[in-house]
Design an enzyme around this catalytic site. Sequence first.
Site, PDB file in Angstrom:
ATOM      1  N   TRP A 102       8.268  -7.639  -6.381  1.00  0.00           N
ATOM      2  CA  TRP A 102       9.146  -6.744  -5.615  1.00  0.00           C
ATOM      3  C   TRP A 102      10.048  -7.539  -4.687  1.00  0.00           C
ATOM      4  O   TRP A 102      11.238  -7.238  -4.565  1.00  0.00           O
ATOM      5  CB  TRP A 102       8.341  -5.699  -4.864  1.00  0.00           C
ATOM      6  CG  TRP A 102       7.584  -4.783  -5.777  1.00  0.00           C
ATOM      7  CD1 TRP A 102       6.227  -4.614  -5.843  1.00  0.00           C
ATOM      8  CD2 TRP A 102       8.125  -3.909  -6.786  1.00  0.00           C
ATOM      9  NE1 TRP A 102       5.900  -3.697  -6.814  1.00  0.00           N
ATOM     10  CE2 TRP A 102       7.045  -3.256  -7.409  1.00  0.00           C
ATOM     11  CE3 TRP A 102       9.427  -3.622  -7.228  1.00  0.00           C
ATOM     12  CZ2 TRP A 102       7.218  -2.325  -8.441  1.00  0.00           C
ATOM     13  CZ3 TRP A 102       9.609  -2.696  -8.250  1.00  0.00           C
ATOM     14  CH2 TRP A 102       8.516  -2.067  -8.840  1.00  0.00           C
ATOM     15  N   ASP A 172       9.479  -4.362   3.292  1.00  0.00           N
ATOM     16  CA  ASP A 172       9.136  -3.345   2.303  1.00  0.00           C
ATOM     17  C   ASP A 172       7.668  -2.997   2.536  1.00  0.00           C
ATOM     18  O   ASP A 172       6.785  -3.835   2.330  1.00  0.00           O
ATOM     19  CB  ASP A 172       9.354  -3.939   0.899  1.00  0.00           C
ATOM     20  CG  ASP A 172       8.935  -3.001  -0.224  1.00  0.00           C
ATOM     21  OD1 ASP A 172       8.407  -1.917   0.060  1.00  0.00           O
ATOM     22  OD2 ASP A 172       9.156  -3.378  -1.403  1.00  0.00           O
ATOM     23  N   LYS A 196       3.206   5.784  -3.093  1.00  0.00           N
ATOM     24  CA  LYS A 196       1.980   4.998  -3.049  1.00  0.00           C
ATOM     25  C   LYS A 196       0.993   5.618  -2.040  1.00  0.00           C
ATOM     26  O   LYS A 196      -0.170   5.772  -2.338  1.00  0.00           O
ATOM     27  CB  LYS A 196       2.260   3.545  -2.654  1.00  0.00           C
ATOM     28  CG  LYS A 196       3.413   2.876  -3.418  1.00  0.00           C
ATOM     29  CD  LYS A 196       3.120   2.637  -4.876  1.00  0.00           C
ATOM     30  CE  LYS A 196       4.340   2.297  -5.723  1.00  0.00           C
ATOM     31  NZ  LYS A 196       5.096   1.112  -5.378  1.00  0.00           N
TER      32      LYS A 196
HETATM   33  C1  LIG Z   1       6.339   0.475  -6.062  1.00  0.00           C
HETATM   34  C2  LIG Z   1       7.010  -0.512  -5.206  1.00  0.00           C
HETATM   35  C3  LIG Z   1       8.412  -0.661  -5.205  1.00  0.00           C
HETATM   36  C4  LIG Z   1       9.325   0.088  -6.149  1.00  0.00           C
HETATM   37  O1  LIG Z   1       9.384   1.403  -5.802  1.00  0.00           O
HETATM   38  P1  LIG Z   1      10.256   2.445  -6.652  1.00  0.00           P
HETATM   39  O2  LIG Z   1      10.158   3.652  -5.768  1.00  0.00           O
HETATM   40  O3  LIG Z   1       9.619   2.612  -7.972  1.00  0.00           O
HETATM   41  O4  LIG Z   1      11.643   1.910  -6.734  1.00  0.00           O
HETATM   42  C5  LIG Z   1       8.960  -1.557  -4.330  1.00  0.00           C
HETATM   43  N1  LIG Z   1       8.191  -2.287  -3.501  1.00  0.00           N
HETATM   44  C6  LIG Z   1       6.857  -2.175  -3.477  1.00  0.00           C
HETATM   45  C7  LIG Z   1       6.056  -2.996  -2.538  1.00  0.00           C
HETATM   46  C8  LIG Z   1       6.221  -1.272  -4.324  1.00  0.00           C
HETATM   47  O5  LIG Z   1       4.884  -1.162  -4.309  1.00  0.00           O
END
Ligand SMILES: *Cc1c(COP(=O)(O)O)cnc(C)c1O
Length: 361
Positions: A102, A172, A196
């Site tokens: 990511w 993030d 998540k």
């Molecule tokens: C799942 C995830 C993403 C991507 O998220 P999307 O909503 O599918 O674009 C980005 N960063 C992290 C840490 C993630 O777990």
Amino acid sequence: MSRVYNFSAGPSMLPESVLKKAAAEMLDYEGSGQSVMEMSHRSKTYDAIIKGAEALLREVMNIPDNYKVLFLQGGGSTQFAMTALNLMNKNNKADYIVTGQWAKKAAKEAARYGDVKIVASSEDKTFSYIPKTDKSMFRDDADYAYICMNNTIYGTVYHQLPDTGDVPLVADISSCILSEPIDVSKFGLLFAGAQKNMGPSGVTIVIIREDLIGNAMDITPTMLNYKTHADNDSLFNTPPCYAIYICKLVLEWVKNEIGGLDKMKELNEKKAKLLYDFLDSSELFKGTVVAEDRSLMNVPFVTGNADLDAKFVKEATESGFVNIKGHRTVGGMRASIYNAMPYEGVEKLVEFMKKFEAENK
Ligand SMILES: *Cc1c(COP(=O)(O)O)cnc(C)c1O
């Protein structure tokens, strides 16, 4: 009715009480005679939902007043471009720590818009640790420094934030939001896709310090400018109404049923410890991450034998432990044990792993 234990990295389990409340309110939300999916996002009823969700998030996360909370679309992935377009605005430079797929994707996207420096990476060991950094490694004139706080695929987390000096830190937090208290004032910007730990997919939360809003690059599309959404209380266009409503219910659950983020952290530590202690004592299964950087949310593990891993995944699935296959870059298994995974789910998984170990010596 029988519900499985879903160890998916996302979308993932939601608290059962949230699903029940949503079901009960499906046809007639609080006497409005309609479901939240059907109502106008400009209605008084919906305004109370989105304002309520924001107020709860501010309370639960203890967000300071000089930060805006935005409810956006496009997932965590859209933030990879949005952070760069909006924040790489003084010297056109940003520093990234690459701790997994990511963060790597985020750095690659940002590099389309400016000078990106990879300050540190743990790719040499399949991202199984958090690289050590110090202030001198970051450029003084970088517009921001970027981390992925919890690495969903690899199961690492920052237990201590990197010192970036005066350079604003962007993080993030898609896979660790609401899992434990976080000091928002240490960040310039935080973002998280909801699916998540906070709700269904479709809404992305951005928490941004106000002074970082309003200097986006000229090429920034209107919809990708934080100012557009900040000026309009996330109602510039139709927001993901139902997803925001479910987030509100999840926040009510965190606040009222769990008792806040300190308590949430305690529960998450207890759950993770159960699994890590077993992995440390097992002769068959091994965790893949160095002990000091282990995530509370995502726990990858392997047997060291691909055929045995596949056998485990198959038998686990048949026994109601679903989505436990690891990411293809790590192999093996990964148990994502987000907030809504009950302690009992991890307990039963560990029992199942013990049984599997005994049968496959
Ligand atoms: C799942 C995830 C993403 C991507 O998220 P999307 O909503 O599918 O674009 C980005 N960063 C992290 C840490 C993630 O777990």
